[in-house]
Design an enzyme around this catalytic site. Sequence first.
Site, short mmCIF file in Angstrom:
data_model
loop_
_atom_site.label_atom_id
_atom_site.label_comp_id
_atom_site.label_asym_id
_atom_site.label_seq_id
_atom_site.Cartn_x
_atom_site.Cartn_y
_atom_site.Cartn_z
N LYS A 1 73.80 22.07 29.76
CA LYS A 1 73.75 23.40 29.27
C LYS A 1 74.79 23.92 28.35
O LYS A 1 75.87 23.42 28.09
CB LYS A 1 73.75 24.19 30.53
CG LYS A 1 72.57 23.83 31.49
CD LYS A 1 72.72 24.61 32.81
CE LYS A 1 71.48 24.36 33.76
NZ LYS A 1 71.69 24.96 34.90
N TYR B 1 62.17 27.78 32.82
CA TYR B 1 62.32 28.27 33.97
C TYR B 1 61.38 29.25 34.65
O TYR B 1 61.61 30.00 35.47
CB TYR B 1 63.82 29.16 33.72
CG TYR B 1 64.88 28.17 33.65
CD1 TYR B 1 65.30 27.26 34.76
CD2 TYR B 1 65.80 28.38 32.88
CE1 TYR B 1 66.32 26.56 34.68
CE2 TYR B 1 66.87 27.33 32.61
CZ TYR B 1 67.21 26.61 33.62
OH TYR B 1 68.47 25.88 33.73
N ASN C 1 76.53 25.95 35.80
CA ASN C 1 76.72 24.56 36.54
C ASN C 1 76.40 23.19 35.63
O ASN C 1 75.96 22.36 36.14
CB ASN C 1 75.79 24.62 37.74
CG ASN C 1 74.37 24.90 37.36
OD1 ASN C 1 73.99 24.88 36.17
ND2 ASN C 1 73.52 24.38 38.40
N HIS D 1 71.17 20.47 33.68
CA HIS D 1 69.86 20.77 34.29
C HIS D 1 69.29 19.13 34.55
O HIS D 1 69.34 18.47 33.40
CB HIS D 1 69.06 21.45 33.49
CG HIS D 1 67.45 21.28 33.75
ND1 HIS D 1 67.05 22.11 34.84
CD2 HIS D 1 66.64 20.55 33.59
CE1 HIS D 1 65.58 21.96 35.11
NE2 HIS D 1 65.31 20.97 34.41
N GLU E 1 58.76 19.16 31.67
CA GLU E 1 59.88 19.58 30.83
C GLU E 1 60.07 18.59 29.60
O GLU E 1 60.39 19.09 28.61
CB GLU E 1 61.02 19.47 31.73
CG GLU E 1 61.05 20.58 32.97
CD GLU E 1 61.89 20.27 34.08
OE1 GLU E 1 62.85 19.36 34.03
OE2 GLU E 1 62.08 21.29 34.97
P1 DAT Z 1 68.84 23.14 39.78
O1 DAT Z 1 69.36 23.49 38.40
O2 DAT Z 1 69.60 22.47 40.61
O3 DAT Z 1 67.28 22.71 39.87
P2 DAT Z 1 67.19 25.44 40.56
O4 DAT Z 1 66.02 25.01 39.99
O5 DAT Z 1 67.07 26.23 41.89
O6 DAT Z 1 68.71 24.72 40.36
O7 DAT Z 1 67.91 26.95 39.84
C1 DAT Z 1 67.55 26.76 38.15
C2 DAT Z 1 69.19 27.31 38.03
O8 DAT Z 1 69.25 28.55 38.03
C3 DAT Z 1 70.29 26.65 38.52
O9 DAT Z 1 70.77 25.44 37.89
C4 DAT Z 1 71.46 27.70 38.21
C5 DAT Z 1 70.48 29.26 38.36
N1 DAT Z 1 70.67 29.67 39.56
C6 DAT Z 1 70.14 29.10 41.12
N2 DAT Z 1 70.21 29.61 41.89
C7 DAT Z 1 70.82 30.91 41.53
C8 DAT Z 1 71.68 32.02 42.22
N3 DAT Z 1 71.63 32.11 43.62
N4 DAT Z 1 72.43 32.82 41.44
C9 DAT Z 1 72.54 32.60 39.91
N5 DAT Z 1 71.97 31.60 39.33
C10 DAT Z 1 71.32 30.69 40.08
MG MG Z 2 65.31 23.39 39.36
#
Ligand code: DAT
Ligand code: MG
Length: 148
Positions: free
Chosen positions: A9, A49, A112, A115, A126
Amino acid sequence: MEKTYLMIKPDGVQRNVIGEIVSRFEKKGFQLVGAKLMQVTKETAELHYAEHKERPFFGELVDFITSGPVFAMVWQGEGVIATARQMMGKTNPKEAAPGTVRGDFGVTVGKNIIHGSDSAESAEREIAIFFKEEELVSYTKLMDEWVY
Ligand code: DAT
Ligand code: MG
Protein backbone atom coordinates in the site's frame (compact mmCIF):
# COMPACT_ATOMS: atom_id res chain seq x y z
CA MET A 1 -0.59 -23.38 -9.80
CA GLU A 2 -2.31 -21.25 -7.15
CA LYS A 3 -1.93 -17.48 -7.45
CA THR A 4 -2.65 -14.56 -5.14
CA TYR A 5 -2.81 -10.79 -5.42
CA LEU A 6 -0.54 -8.89 -3.02
CA MET A 7 -0.25 -5.11 -2.95
CA ILE A 8 2.16 -2.96 -0.98
CA LYS A 9 0.00 0.00 0.00
CA PRO A 10 1.07 3.67 -0.30
CA ASP A 11 2.44 3.64 3.27
CA GLY A 12 4.65 0.63 2.50
CA VAL A 13 5.99 2.32 -0.64
CA GLN A 14 6.74 5.53 1.31
CA ARG A 15 8.31 3.55 4.18
CA ASN A 16 10.82 1.97 1.75
CA VAL A 17 9.87 -1.63 2.48
CA ILE A 18 9.06 -2.82 -1.07
CA GLY A 19 12.37 -4.65 -1.35
CA GLU A 20 12.16 -6.17 2.12
CA ILE A 21 8.63 -7.46 1.54
CA VAL A 22 9.40 -8.85 -1.92
CA SER A 23 12.46 -10.51 -0.42
CA ARG A 24 10.40 -12.32 2.23
CA PHE A 25 8.11 -13.90 -0.36
CA GLU A 26 11.05 -14.77 -2.63
CA LYS A 27 12.97 -16.41 0.20
CA LYS A 28 9.88 -18.34 1.26
CA GLY A 29 9.96 -20.06 -2.14
CA PHE A 30 7.06 -18.37 -3.90
CA GLN A 31 7.36 -17.14 -7.47
CA LEU A 32 6.69 -13.59 -8.64
CA VAL A 33 4.69 -13.72 -11.90
CA GLY A 34 3.61 -10.07 -12.22
CA ALA A 35 4.51 -6.73 -10.65
CA LYS A 36 4.13 -3.00 -11.22
CA LEU A 37 4.28 0.32 -9.41
CA MET A 38 1.01 2.07 -10.12
CA GLN A 39 -1.38 4.79 -9.06
CA VAL A 40 -4.79 3.33 -8.15
CA THR A 41 -7.78 5.36 -9.39
CA LYS A 42 -10.82 6.06 -7.20
CA GLU A 43 -12.94 3.80 -9.45
CA THR A 44 -10.49 0.88 -9.16
CA ALA A 45 -10.20 1.38 -5.39
CA GLU A 46 -13.99 1.30 -4.97
CA LEU A 47 -14.21 -1.85 -7.08
CA HIS A 48 -11.35 -3.57 -5.25
CA TYR A 49 -12.80 -2.77 -1.81
CA ALA A 50 -16.49 -3.18 -2.85
CA GLU A 51 -17.12 -5.67 0.00
CA HIS A 52 -16.45 -2.86 2.50
CA LYS A 53 -18.75 -0.28 0.83
CA GLU A 54 -21.09 -0.05 3.83
CA ARG A 55 -18.34 0.10 6.46
CA PRO A 56 -17.78 3.48 8.20
CA PHE A 57 -14.12 3.53 7.13
CA PHE A 58 -14.80 2.96 3.40
CA GLY A 59 -14.19 6.59 2.38
CA GLU A 60 -10.91 6.75 4.29
CA LEU A 61 -9.84 3.41 2.86
CA VAL A 62 -10.39 4.60 -0.72
CA ASP A 63 -8.65 7.94 -0.01
CA PHE A 64 -5.71 6.10 1.54
CA ILE A 65 -5.18 3.51 -1.19
CA THR A 66 -5.28 6.29 -3.82
CA SER A 67 -3.02 8.64 -1.84
CA GLY A 68 0.20 7.52 -3.57
CA PRO A 69 1.62 4.72 -5.68
CA VAL A 70 1.14 1.08 -4.71
CA PHE A 71 3.28 -1.89 -5.67
CA ALA A 72 0.92 -4.47 -7.20
CA MET A 73 2.07 -8.08 -7.42
CA VAL A 74 0.91 -11.55 -8.36
CA TRP A 75 2.63 -14.42 -6.56
CA GLN A 76 2.37 -18.10 -7.33
CA GLY A 77 2.96 -21.25 -5.29
CA GLU A 78 1.43 -24.13 -3.42
CA GLY A 79 -0.96 -22.71 -0.81
CA VAL A 80 0.22 -19.16 -1.53
CA ILE A 81 -3.14 -17.51 -0.74
CA ALA A 82 -3.33 -18.71 2.88
CA THR A 83 0.41 -18.65 3.52
CA ALA A 84 0.75 -15.07 2.26
CA ARG A 85 -2.05 -14.05 4.65
CA GLN A 86 -0.10 -15.65 7.50
CA MET A 87 3.08 -13.87 6.43
CA MET A 88 1.16 -10.55 6.35
CA GLY A 89 -0.24 -10.96 9.85
CA LYS A 90 -3.57 -9.86 11.29
CA THR A 91 -5.39 -6.87 9.77
CA ASN A 92 -4.67 -4.69 12.82
CA PRO A 93 -0.88 -4.34 13.22
CA LYS A 94 -1.43 -4.10 16.99
CA GLU A 95 -2.56 -7.74 16.90
CA ALA A 96 -0.18 -8.91 14.17
CA ALA A 97 2.60 -11.17 15.43
CA PRO A 98 6.24 -10.08 15.24
CA GLY A 99 7.80 -11.65 12.17
CA THR A 100 4.80 -10.80 10.02
CA VAL A 101 4.83 -7.85 7.61
CA ARG A 102 2.15 -5.95 9.53
CA GLY A 103 3.62 -6.98 12.89
CA ASP A 104 7.06 -5.73 11.92
CA PHE A 105 6.25 -2.58 9.94
CA GLY A 106 2.73 -1.38 10.83
CA VAL A 107 1.35 0.45 13.85
CA THR A 108 -2.29 1.25 13.06
CA VAL A 109 -5.09 -0.52 11.14
CA GLY A 110 -5.58 2.40 8.74
CA LYS A 111 -1.97 2.10 7.57
CA ASN A 112 -1.22 -1.62 7.57
CA ILE A 113 1.35 -1.77 4.74
CA ILE A 114 0.05 -4.65 2.62
CA HIS A 115 -3.04 -6.17 1.02
CA GLY A 116 -3.45 -9.86 0.23
CA SER A 117 -6.34 -11.83 -1.25
CA ASP A 118 -8.29 -13.79 1.38
CA SER A 119 -9.64 -16.67 -0.79
CA ALA A 120 -9.35 -18.26 -4.22
CA GLU A 121 -12.37 -16.25 -5.39
CA SER A 122 -10.90 -12.94 -4.17
CA ALA A 123 -7.55 -13.77 -5.71
CA GLU A 124 -9.06 -14.40 -9.14
CA ARG A 125 -11.21 -11.28 -8.91
CA GLU A 126 -8.41 -8.99 -7.66
CA ILE A 127 -5.79 -10.25 -10.13
CA ALA A 128 -8.27 -9.46 -12.93
CA ILE A 129 -8.84 -5.94 -11.54
CA PHE A 130 -5.15 -5.02 -11.44
CA PHE A 131 -3.49 -7.06 -14.21
CA LYS A 132 -4.12 -7.81 -17.87
CA GLU A 133 -3.46 -11.42 -18.81
CA GLU A 134 -0.43 -10.41 -20.91
CA GLU A 135 1.15 -8.71 -17.88
CA LEU A 136 1.52 -12.07 -16.11
CA VAL A 137 4.39 -14.33 -17.08
CA SER A 138 4.81 -18.07 -16.91
CA TYR A 139 8.35 -19.30 -16.41
CA THR A 140 10.32 -22.11 -14.84
CA LYS A 141 12.51 -21.54 -11.80
CA LEU A 142 15.25 -24.08 -11.20
CA MET A 143 14.81 -23.30 -7.50
CA ASP A 144 11.47 -25.12 -7.57
CA GLU A 145 13.36 -28.41 -7.63
CA TRP A 146 14.53 -27.50 -4.13
CA VAL A 147 11.22 -26.11 -2.91
CA TYR A 148 8.87 -28.91 -3.99
P1 DAT B 1 -7.49 -7.35 5.32
O1 DAT B 1 -6.74 -6.22 4.63
O2 DAT B 1 -6.66 -7.98 6.40
O3 DAT B 1 -8.07 -8.36 4.36
P2 DAT B 1 -10.20 -6.32 5.63
O4 DAT B 1 -10.49 -6.91 4.29
O5 DAT B 1 -11.11 -6.65 6.76
O6 DAT B 1 -8.70 -6.67 6.11
O7 DAT B 1 -10.17 -4.73 5.52
C1 DAT B 1 -9.57 -4.11 4.40
C2 DAT B 1 -8.76 -2.93 4.88
O8 DAT B 1 -9.62 -1.97 5.47
C3 DAT B 1 -7.73 -3.26 5.97
O9 DAT B 1 -6.53 -3.75 5.44
C4 DAT B 1 -7.57 -1.95 6.65
C5 DAT B 1 -8.95 -1.32 6.55
N1 DAT B 1 -9.72 -1.54 7.79
C6 DAT B 1 -10.24 -2.72 8.20
N2 DAT B 1 -10.86 -2.58 9.37
C7 DAT B 1 -10.75 -1.26 9.70
C8 DAT B 1 -11.18 -0.46 10.80
N3 DAT B 1 -11.88 -0.98 11.79
N4 DAT B 1 -10.86 0.85 10.78
C9 DAT B 1 -10.15 1.40 9.76
N5 DAT B 1 -9.71 0.70 8.70
C10 DAT B 1 -10.01 -0.61 8.67
MG1 MG C 1 -9.60 -8.20 2.97
